[in-house]
Design an enzyme around this catalytic site. Structure first.
Site, PDB file in Angstrom:
ATOM      1  N   GLU A 164      45.820 -73.950 -54.863  1.00 42.17           N
ATOM      2  CA  GLU A 164      45.272 -74.510 -56.130  1.00 42.17           C
ATOM      3  C   GLU A 164      46.254 -74.957 -57.256  1.00 42.17           C
ATOM      4  O   GLU A 164      46.375 -74.367 -58.203  1.00 42.17           O
ATOM      5  CB  GLU A 164      44.345 -73.519 -56.841  1.00 42.17           C
ATOM      6  CG  GLU A 164      43.147 -73.171 -55.617  1.00 42.17           C
ATOM      7  CD  GLU A 164      42.053 -72.596 -56.440  1.00 42.17           C
ATOM      8  OE1 GLU A 164      42.019 -72.390 -57.570  1.00 42.17           O
ATOM      9  OE2 GLU A 164      41.310 -72.050 -55.588  1.00 42.17           O
ATOM     10  N   GLU A 356      38.521 -70.932 -48.962  1.00 44.20           N
ATOM     11  CA  GLU A 356      37.840 -69.938 -49.918  1.00 44.20           C
ATOM     12  C   GLU A 356      36.510 -70.389 -50.083  1.00 44.20           C
ATOM     13  O   GLU A 356      36.327 -71.814 -50.329  1.00 44.20           O
ATOM     14  CB  GLU A 356      38.697 -69.749 -51.185  1.00 44.20           C
ATOM     15  CG  GLU A 356      40.170 -69.285 -51.314  1.00 44.20           C
ATOM     16  CD  GLU A 356      40.457 -68.969 -52.522  1.00 44.20           C
ATOM     17  OE1 GLU A 356      39.828 -69.192 -53.681  1.00 44.20           O
ATOM     18  OE2 GLU A 356      41.874 -68.932 -52.485  1.00 44.20           O
TER      19      GLU A 356
HETATM   20  C1  GCO Z   1      40.902 -69.276 -57.166  1.00 38.34           C
HETATM   21  C2  GCO Z   1      41.894 -68.605 -56.345  1.00 38.34           C
HETATM   22  C3  GCO Z   1      41.368 -66.961 -56.100  1.00 38.34           C
HETATM   23  C4  GCO Z   1      40.176 -66.562 -56.978  1.00 38.34           C
HETATM   24  C5  GCO Z   1      38.866 -66.839 -56.504  1.00 38.34           C
HETATM   25  C6  GCO Z   1      37.690 -66.543 -57.337  1.00 38.34           C
HETATM   26  O1  GCO Z   1      39.912 -70.056 -56.334  1.00 38.34           O
HETATM   27  O2  GCO Z   1      40.718 -69.323 -58.409  1.00 38.34           O
HETATM   28  O3  GCO Z   1      42.381 -68.908 -55.054  1.00 38.34           O
HETATM   29  O4  GCO Z   1      42.532 -66.435 -56.164  1.00 38.34           O
HETATM   30  O5  GCO Z   1      40.226 -65.134 -57.084  1.00 38.34           O
HETATM   31  O6  GCO Z   1      38.739 -68.318 -56.064  1.00 38.34           O
HETATM   32  O7  GCO Z   1      37.728 -67.146 -58.566  1.00 38.34           O
END
Ligand code: GCO
Length: 456
Positions: A164, A356
């Site tokens: 990200e 994710e």
């Molecule tokens: C994100 C990060 C994760 C977060 C998850 C929940 O996407 O922000 O990769 O570390 O913890 O997404 O917010």
């Protein structure tokens, strides 16, 4: 409900700072998140990642729980300053030994490691030298990547460079919820983004050179998915346009970091919009940034609805009043896992991994000693059904990683938001498989078949 493609990879994800703890143990160096947590008022109730889920000491137990869930793969990140305390230079043998052992345990459990090199915990020592603003920062990242290729490249076959960049570039600077929490101008943000992209490209070269056999490499961007209000071609085109528009003062788009990597150019609208704030682009920069990748990894949680307004111009459509939201206030929008992969596959032509997807939920240990989380199961049913439809409609999706394998440190939110399949009692570090973990096990062993049944 047809099952997922044969060989579909079912996994779960985490990141180093959010679960490992041992923040200053065995020679680990300071990261910008260690520093941020020490700053009063930055993290809820002054919570920190000093202990987190104590995964550094409990990884064997955690791998055994991943095996019990039946995971095919586990996505985790390397704490850069654990293996290179100063970010570059002298490696930390104990830090390298931790990841060496973790990978061995995963492989012994039949679980494929997917490794993210950078998940926001930037070495403080390098930040003190300007971080990604420093013109040497791409080479620093490549040095780190080369070290990890040398250490794990014989066993780790799947790598991601950045998690990200939208966040660590876009929010970590002007906003105050992500480390290193400094206030920068857009000119500087765009330079940070360009150096991070150069670092990505150089890291890909280092991984390809350092791993003794072929590996698959990608990134894990996030972006806001745009969902068409209807299946009319006009609405679909409006959503597609909106999904990749970069002419805004935020990085929450899907093209600014992905077009250079996959198309060897910045999106035209963004370059026009940023104008004189654009960084100087070297003649070889896009050759470096645009190193061939093997997959498009992406983090998708939610999406916004868009319709075609006058002359097809995209118009936002509000979610219905009272629509489902998670405890972190994200909208339940399962069609994001249909349209997001579809639009990304159309634009970049690479196999997709959902790196994710999940929900924050107010889970607790029930009187019966279990953790009942029907919301998470319902969420996963909806999103995985949408993902399954996307595969059936021709989008090449290779795998799904649930966020997160266990409850963990949710950045500025501290430990309030529980995203895990595994419940963590932070007072005792006891782990409990939630109902969703047991249900996910059945999804995995049936390759998604049970999604079509009225199973609870
Ligand atoms: C994100 C990060 C994760 C977060 C998850 C929940 O996407 O922000 O990769 O570390 O913890 O997404 O917010």
């Amino acid at each position: 409900m047809s099952a997922f493609p044969k060989g579909f990879v079912w996994g779960a994800a985490s990141s180093a700072y959010q679960i490992e703890g041992a923040a200053s143990e065995d020679g680990k160096g300071v990261s910008v998140w260690d520093t941020l947590c020490r700053r009063p008022g930055t993290v809820r109730e002054g919570q920190t990642g000093i202990v987190a889920c104590d995964h550094y000491h409990r990884f064997r137990e955690d791998v055994a729980l991943m095996k019990a869930i039946g995971l095919h793969a586990y996505r985790f990140s390397i704490a850069w300053s654990r293996v290179l305390p100063e970010g570059i230079g002298k490696p930390n043998p104990k830090g390298l030994a931790f990841y060496d052992q973790l990978v061995n345990d995963l492989l012994e459990a039949g679980i494929q490691p997917f490794v993210t090199l950078f998940h926001w915990d930037y070495p403080q020592a390098l930040f003190n030298l300007g971080g990604w603003l420093n013109p040497s920062s791409p080479d620093w990242f490549a040095e780190y990547a080369g070290l990890m290729a040398h250490t794990l490249g014989d066993r780790v076959k799947f790598w991601m460079t950045h998690n990200e960049p939208q966040i660590f570039v876009g929010m970590g600077q002007p906003d105050d919820v992500t480390a290193p929490e400094i206030k920068l101008k857009w000119k500087e943000l765009l330079l940070i983004g360009h150096n991070a992209l150069l670092g990505h490209g150089k890291a890909v070269q280092a991984l390809r050179a350092g791993c003794p056999s072929a590996v698959q490499i990608g990134m894990a961007p996030v972006g806001n998915v745009k969902i068409p209000a209807s299946h009319s071609p006009l609405d679909i085109e409006a959503a597609r346009q909106s999904m990749f528009a970069a002419n805004r003062y935020d990085f929450w788009n899907n093209s600014w970091f992905s077009d250079p990597v996959f198309l060897k150019q910045y999106p035209e609208d963004g370059m026009m919009f940023y104008g004189n704030d654009m960084p100087a682009i070297g003649p070889e920069d896009f050759e470096t940034i645009g190193q061939p990748l093997d997959f498009y990894g992406v983090n998708i949680y939610t999406g916004d609805v868009v319709r075609a307004g006058a002359e097809g111009i995209p118009e936002p459509v509000a979610h219905p009043v009272g629509h489902g939201i998670t405890t972190i206030q994200w909208s339940i929008a399962s069609e994001a896992l249909y349209w997001g992969p579809r639009f990304l596959y159309e634009r970049y032509g690479k196999p997709i991994y959902i790196m994710e997807n999940g929900i924050a939920n107010m889970d607790w240990l029930h009187l019966d000693g279990k953790v009942h989380d029907p919301q998470r199961i319902d969420f996963m049913k909806r999103y995985l059904s949408a993902l399954c439809r996307a595969t059936a409609d021709g989008t090449d999706i290779r795998g799904y990683f649930h966020w997160s394998v266990m409850d963990n440190f949710e950045w500025a939110e501290g430990y309030r938001q529980r995203f895990g399949l595994i419940y963590v009692d932070y007072a005792t570090q006891q782990r409990v498989l939630k109902d969703s973990a047991l249900w996910y096990h059945d999804v995995i062993v049936t390759n998604g078949e049970i999604l079509g049944q009225n199973s609870t």
